[in-house]
Design a protein around this motif. Structure first.
Motif, PDB file in Angstrom:
ATOM      1  N   ILE A  11       0.834  -1.206   0.000  1.00 24.12           N
ATOM      2  CA  ILE A  11       0.000   0.000   0.000  1.00 24.12           C
ATOM      3  C   ILE A  11       0.867   1.253   0.000  1.00 24.12           C
ATOM      4  CG2 ILE A  11      -1.599   1.371   1.406  1.00 24.12           C
ATOM      5  CD1 ILE A  11      -2.922  -1.296   2.219  1.00 24.12           C
ATOM      6  N   MET A  62      -7.606  -3.412  -1.649  1.00 20.39           N
ATOM      7  CA  MET A  62      -6.317  -2.736  -1.763  1.00 20.39           C
ATOM      8  C   MET A  62      -6.499  -1.332  -2.319  1.00 20.39           C
ATOM      9  SD  MET A  62      -3.956  -4.601  -0.482  1.00 20.39           S
ATOM     10  CE  MET A  62      -2.414  -3.967  -1.146  1.00 20.39           C
ATOM     11  N   TYR A  91      -7.979   0.809   0.650  1.00 22.05           N
ATOM     12  CA  TYR A  91      -7.015   1.163   1.693  1.00 22.05           C
ATOM     13  C   TYR A  91      -5.836   1.957   1.151  1.00 22.05           C
ATOM     14  CZ  TYR A  91      -9.524  -1.384   5.242  1.00 22.05           C
ATOM     15  OH  TYR A  91     -10.499  -1.772   6.142  1.00 22.05           O
ATOM     16  N   SER A  92      -5.721   2.094  -0.159  1.00 18.55           N
ATOM     17  CA  SER A  92      -4.708   2.974  -0.741  1.00 18.55           C
ATOM     18  C   SER A  92      -5.227   4.399  -0.850  1.00 18.55           C
ATOM     19  CB  SER A  92      -4.290   2.463  -2.128  1.00 18.55           C
ATOM     20  OG  SER A  92      -3.672   1.193  -2.055  1.00 18.55           O
TER      21      SER A  92
END
Length: 407
Positions: free
Chosen positions: A30, A137, A140-141
């Motif tokens: 990340i 992903m 959460y990025s």
């Protein structure tokens, strides 16, 4: 130290080591994605969240600069929960609001890992591998409120299961009430969560457990009253309950809406790589889709030899609660999106559907006894599926470009 106790300790700590390694890997990916992405994984919504967090740091309260820079408007288009969390963490950590949002997302991710460890320590690393899916992903990025929202949904499912199992009921109901308020403060659609204690209360009332039913109804009514007061304050401050007239925009035709919905759902359950019309032909998409189908067929075949999976799922209250919460959220989004034209039904809006559904289904698999080799193989096939997805979220073009520069 005698050999047998040493081996027993090693066996007990192996799942925790694997869980920690998985978290470190995800966090590193990340951070890498954020650093090489052109925009730093920011969207217009992200800029709004960071803008309010910065204004709070500068002492301007819950107001942000308007478009022409001549004054400030009350922050009401989104709830204040997520930007306030960014502001508070920035104050504590001394990081700027941008990096505070990114580190905060990693903390939310870590809290999710710990929750899953609490649910099933032995195979928490397989449950947590779900976060390696492309959808999560991305969530959460980006600096998006969906990151804490997914954690809130997981907490809500765990607390609801506590009530169902008659474990620390009063404390769990109080925490359900607070969790519902938090979900609303993070995203307005979080109001869907009020239906969880309300439906559970209705169930217990039907079972003649009226005292428990009343407590659960109160856990739904209190957040609803809070949400009503919050929205009324928005109206007083800005003239709109949620920042602007959300019913003003024209929605899609029924046909286009169905196409958008089906595309969103298909992409949400294509774990490794989503379909993008503008990228066709996308041979990596074709390959990963075939690979996912083969792995799912392998998992199904291995489990079917020994278990009727859907019967096993119905035996596990936590799995049913997760699926139920996902479906309740989905119905709420469908209703709102059919009358109001906001974001498309893509991974951002649909992740709170797929996340609890995936967790619920995989929880059923990992809690099956390891009495058969086929079951163990099915569990690790699930891990392989999400790890492949995780590895493919690494920015491949950037890595290839850097390698080419070396030669």
């Amino acid at each position: 130290m005698p050999l047998m106790p040493y081996l027993e300790i090693k066996k007990n700590f192996k799942p925790d080591i694997l869980l920690l390694l998985l978290y470190i890997t995800m966090a590193a990916i990340i951070i890498f994605r954020v650093n090489v992405h052109g925009s730093g994984y920011l969207s217009p919504d992200s800029e709004a969240y960071l803008g309010l967090a910065q204004n709070l740091k500068e002492g301007h309260g819950l107001y942000t600069m308007n478009a022409n820079g001549t004054g400030r408007n009350y922050f009401s288009t989104w709830p204040v929960g997520y930007p306030v969390l960014i502001y508070l963490f920035s104050e504590i950590s001394m990081l700027d609001v941008y990096w505070s949002s990114k580190v905060l997302n990693l903390i939310f991710l870590g809290c999710g890992f710990l929750m899953l460890r609490h649910l099933n320590r032995s195979y928490a690393f397989i449950l947590a591998s779900v976060y390696g899916a492309y959808t999560y992903m991305e969530v959460y990025s980006f600096t998006w409120s969906e990151a804490p929202f997914l954690l809130g949904i997981l907490i809500l499912a765990c607390l609801t299961n506590q009530v169902w199992l008659n474990v620390k009921v009063n404390r769990s109901i109080l925490l359900i009430c607070l969790t519902c308020i938090c979900l609303f403060l993070i995203r307005y659609i979080g109001a869907f969560s009020f239906g969880v204690p309300a439906l559970l209360g209705l169930y217990f009332a039907f079972k003649h457990k009226y005292k428990l039913g009343i407590k659960l109804f109160l856990a739904a009514i209190v957040p609803a009253l809070f949400a009503g007061a919050y929205l009324y304050n928005n109206y007083l401050q800005s003239g709109f309950t949620t920042g602007f007239d959300r019913l003003d925009g024209k929605t899609e035709s029924p046909g286009n809406f169905v196409v958008m919905l089906l595309k969103g759902l298909i992409n949400e359950f294509l774990i490794i790589r989503e379909f993008r019309l503008q990228n066709q032909p996308d041979y990596l998409f074709y390959l990963t889709t075939v690979l996912q189908l083969l792995l799912l067929a392998f998992i199904t075949m291995k489990l079917k030899r020994h278990y009727a999976f859907w019967q096993e799922l119905r035996k596990r209250s936590f799995s049913l609660i997760c699926v139920g919460i996902g479906v309740l959220y989905f119905l709420a989004v469908l209703v709102l999106r059919s009358v109001s034209h906001f974001d498309d039904l893509d991974y951002r809006l649909l992740s709170p559907l797929s996340f609890p559904v995936f967790i619920g289904i995989i929880y059923t698999v990992v809690t099956l006894p390891d009495n058969h080799k086929d079951v163990v193989q099915a569990k690790y096939a699930i891990l392989a599926l999400f790890l492949i997805s995780l590895l493919l979220t690494v920015p491949k073009n950037f890595v290839v470009g850097q390698v080419q520069q070396l030669f």
